[in-house]
Motif scaffolding. Structure first.
Motif, PDB file in Angstrom:
ATOM      1  N   SER A 185      -4.953   6.511   8.439  1.00 40.37           N
ATOM      2  CA  SER A 185      -5.697   5.256   8.517  1.00 40.37           C
ATOM      3  C   SER A 185      -4.758   4.129   8.879  1.00 40.37           C
ATOM      4  N   ASP A 186      -5.353   2.961   9.100  1.00 39.01           N
ATOM      5  CA  ASP A 186      -4.517   1.790   9.302  1.00 39.01           C
ATOM      6  C   ASP A 186      -4.289   1.080   7.971  1.00 39.01           C
ATOM      7  N   PHE A 187      -4.746   1.670   6.884  1.00 39.47           N
ATOM      8  CA  PHE A 187      -4.525   1.080   5.563  1.00 39.47           C
ATOM      9  C   PHE A 187      -3.158   1.534   5.064  1.00 39.47           C
ATOM     10  N   HIS A 188      -2.333   0.581   4.694  1.00 36.75           N
ATOM     11  CA  HIS A 188      -0.998   0.915   4.221  1.00 36.75           C
ATOM     12  C   HIS A 188      -1.043   1.090   2.703  1.00 36.75           C
ATOM     13  N   LEU A 189      -0.718   2.292   2.228  1.00 35.28           N
ATOM     14  CA  LEU A 189      -0.988   2.635   0.827  1.00 35.28           C
ATOM     15  C   LEU A 189      -0.185   1.850  -0.207  1.00 35.28           C
ATOM     16  N   VAL A 190       0.930   1.233   0.196  1.00 30.65           N
ATOM     17  CA  VAL A 190       1.651   0.419  -0.798  1.00 30.65           C
ATOM     18  C   VAL A 190       1.867  -1.012  -0.302  1.00 30.65           C
ATOM     19  N   HIS A 191       0.952  -1.488   0.511  1.00 29.61           N
ATOM     20  CA  HIS A 191       1.097  -2.852   1.039  1.00 29.61           C
ATOM     21  C   HIS A 191       0.181  -3.821   0.279  1.00 29.61           C
ATOM     22  N   PRO A 192       0.764  -4.804  -0.433  1.00 32.96           N
ATOM     23  CA  PRO A 192      -0.061  -5.708  -1.252  1.00 32.96           C
ATOM     24  C   PRO A 192      -1.198  -6.373  -0.479  1.00 32.96           C
ATOM     25  N   GLN A 193      -0.919  -6.810   0.753  1.00 34.59           N
ATOM     26  CA  GLN A 193      -1.951  -7.540   1.512  1.00 34.59           C
ATOM     27  C   GLN A 193      -3.157  -6.669   1.829  1.00 34.59           C
ATOM     28  N   HIS A 194      -2.903  -5.395   2.029  1.00 35.87           N
ATOM     29  CA  HIS A 194      -4.029  -4.515   2.370  1.00 35.87           C
ATOM     30  C   HIS A 194      -5.005  -4.409   1.196  1.00 35.87           C
ATOM     31  N   TYR A 195      -4.447  -4.374  -0.021  1.00 31.64           N
ATOM     32  CA  TYR A 195      -5.328  -4.310  -1.201  1.00 31.64           C
ATOM     33  C   TYR A 195      -6.076  -5.627  -1.388  1.00 31.64           C
ATOM     34  N   ALA A 196      -5.388  -6.754  -1.092  1.00 30.06           N
ATOM     35  CA  ALA A 196      -6.039  -8.063  -1.249  1.00 30.06           C
ATOM     36  C   ALA A 196      -7.198  -8.184  -0.267  1.00 30.06           C
ATOM     37  N   ALA A 197      -6.983  -7.736   0.947  1.00 27.42           N
ATOM     38  CA  ALA A 197      -7.990  -7.943   1.978  1.00 27.42           C
ATOM     39  C   ALA A 197      -9.135  -6.945   1.870  1.00 27.42           C
ATOM     40  N   ARG A 198      -8.825  -5.715   1.420  1.00 27.36           N
ATOM     41  CA  ARG A 198      -9.854  -4.681   1.546  1.00 27.36           C
ATOM     42  C   ARG A 198     -10.175  -3.932   0.259  1.00 27.36           C
ATOM     43  N   GLY A 199      -9.515  -4.266  -0.842  1.00 20.92           N
ATOM     44  CA  GLY A 199      -9.774  -3.533  -2.092  1.00 20.92           C
ATOM     45  C   GLY A 199      -9.197  -2.129  -2.012  1.00 20.92           C
ATOM     46  N   TYR A 200      -9.691  -1.238  -2.866  1.00 14.67           N
ATOM     47  CA  TYR A 200      -9.145   0.120  -2.927  1.00 14.67           C
ATOM     48  C   TYR A 200      -9.563   0.935  -1.692  1.00 14.67           C
ATOM     49  N   PRO A 201      -8.632   1.698  -1.121  1.00 12.61           N
ATOM     50  CA  PRO A 201      -8.954   2.484   0.079  1.00 12.61           C
ATOM     51  C   PRO A 201      -9.571   3.844  -0.257  1.00 12.61           C
ATOM     52  N   HIS A 202     -10.728   3.828  -0.933  1.00  9.06           N
ATOM     53  CA  HIS A 202     -11.289   5.114  -1.374  1.00  9.06           C
ATOM     54  C   HIS A 202     -11.549   6.094  -0.230  1.00  9.06           C
TER      55      HIS A 202
END
Ligand code: HEM
Length: 414
Positions: free
Chosen positions: A8-25
């Motif tokens: 995916s384009d979700f980075h598993l340990v990137h703080p901004q990705h969690y802020a913008a998109r929540g958990y990458p279930h």
């Protein structure tokens, strides 16, 4: 394209990705299905094994000599820098960890906490009553009103911090745990400098409090920590301070986010809210389901002490691993219907509090906080809805909700 980028384009340990998109279930679900021990090399920080299955987190958690908590408990998305703070209980390994944990373990058992229920319940009630104090209907940020003050008040009280200083603790923990979030950084400072400053203030504060409690011990945790001995010798002063530190830091953001995430779950699953209102006896299983559902701790790291084979993958000595607890808590092999929120879920063998040697010391404290807060709030809710977007913390460690705007109508009491 490298191997991780395929996922995916979700980075598993990137703080901004969690802020913008929540958990990458969806990403975790794919990883559990297709590559549960996945080598994640798409990072500016160190590469790591992404562990996403429940059974593997259990295996690793129960093997603390082979999978170490030191020297790296959190995996960073940036090039690694030396640790800012001295290691606390959660960052040390056996045999020292086992000895240290035994020194304080008993203080956190359900039996030892029972005499404190009334006080914890009073703190929780006072805080949730704040929602209906001026009017039975209103708008509020649930985080600000309830889930942020609750854990800090309970922890400060357990530690023996005087009431007038509770806000100081609140601020310091925001600035250490939330250091990756620009909102919590000191103006003009980056996350490291900001966290370091907060931590220094926290240490100075506890140095003074420890001296005071040593001179005049009371029935609180700081007094307990300041008198600990190993083989008849007092433990070093720095270790006393790091005991204080880990309780403040570990028990704060985690419980805050379970409380907010749980409220959000009730708003989004009003049938479950009504079910709980009609069956208050379901509260213990509802609390457990809130903890599974929210899984506030996103990951903790481990370092392999020796070569090891897991699901056919060769983990080498020195490799980093990230244990993704929220993924394990949606594992289809363990939970029936894992993406549904059920207040009466049973069994519920979630791993949100970890597993094995480092199992959360404050799990029962967290359960009590959630139980008492919900006990005094949920039965009063007539109507509740979201009143704006949920604002999430920039963090790959704690799945934080910074703001949860709600519009509510409460039943009148008394
Ligand atoms: C919902 C709330 C909470 C969650 C999800 C949570 C989660 C966790 C997890 C996953 C670990 C395991 C770390 C590992 O295996 O490396 C842990 C450890 C720990 N937690 Fe919690 N925690 C919560 C609340 C609390 C509270 C309220 C306290 C204190 C009163 C606390 C104190 C600790 C301590 C001291 C450890 C380290 C134990 C050790 O290393 O032996 N936690 N927590």
């Amino acid at each position: 394209m490298n191997d991780s980028a395929k996922f995916s384009d979700f980075h598993l340990v990137h703080p901004q990705h969690y802020a913008a998109r929540g958990y990458p279930h969806p990403v975790w679900t794919r990883l559990r299905r297709d590559d549960p021990v996945h080598w994640w090399d798409r990072t500016d920080g160190i590469p790591f094994w992404a562990i996403t299955k429940h059974a593997d987190i259990v295996t690793i958690g129960r093997d603390p000599e082979r999978f170490l908590n030191g020297p790296r408990l959190v995996i960073d998305h940036e090039p690694e820098q030396p640790n800012l703070f001295p290691p606390t209980l959660i960052q040390i390994d056996p045999p020292k960890h086992t000895i240290y944990r035994k020194l304080i373990n008993k203080r956190f058992t359900p039996g030892r906490l029972r005499p404190l229920h009334a006080d914890i319940e009073n703190i929780a009630k006072e805080i949730v009553d704040g929602l209906g104090r001026d009017s039975d209907e209103g708008r509020a940020d649930f985080v600000e009103k309830v889930s942020a003050p609750l854990p800090i008040a309970v922890i400060a009280w357990l530690l023996g911090v005087p009431r007038e200083d509770w806000n100081l603790l609140f601020d310091w923990t925001n600035r250490t745990i939330g250091a990756t979030d620009p909102e919590f950084q000191t103006e003009g400072q980056d996350s490291r400098a900001s966290a370091l400053q907060a931590m220094t203030e926290l240490f100075e504060y506890f140095t003074r409090l420890v001296a005071k409690k040593r001179a005049q011990p009371e029935d609180d945790l700081v007094s307990l920590f300041s008198q600990l001995e190993v083989d008849g010798e007092p433990i070093p002063e720095m270790d006393v301070l790091t005991f204080c530190l880990i309780i403040v830091v570990a028990g704060n953001e985690t419980t805050r986010n379970a409380t907010s995430g749980g409220m959000l779950a009730f708003i989004e699953h009003q049938d479950q809210l009504r079910k709980l209102q009609q069956n208050p006896g379901l509260m213990p299983s509802a609390v457990e389901e809130v903890v599974r559902w929210t899984s506030p701790l996103i990951h903790f790291g481990r370092t392999a002490a020796e070569d090891y084979e897991l699901r056919g993958k060769r983990i080498k000595a020195g490799d980093a691993l990230a244990l993704f607890y929220p993924s394990a808590n949606r594992d289809e092999e363990v939970f029936e219907d894992p993406f549904s929120f059920h207040v009466d879920r049973s069994p519920n063998n979630h791993v949100a509090f970890g597993v094995g040697e480092h199992y959360c010391l404050g799990a029962h404290v967290a359960r009590l906080e959630l139980e008492f807060a919900y006990k005094h709030l949920l039965p009063r809710i007539e109507e509740i809805e979201l009143d704006g977007p949920v604002d999430r913390l920039h963090s790959a460690l704690v799945g934080g909700v910074k703001r949860l705007p709600i519009h509510y109508k409460l039943k009148r009491v008394g």
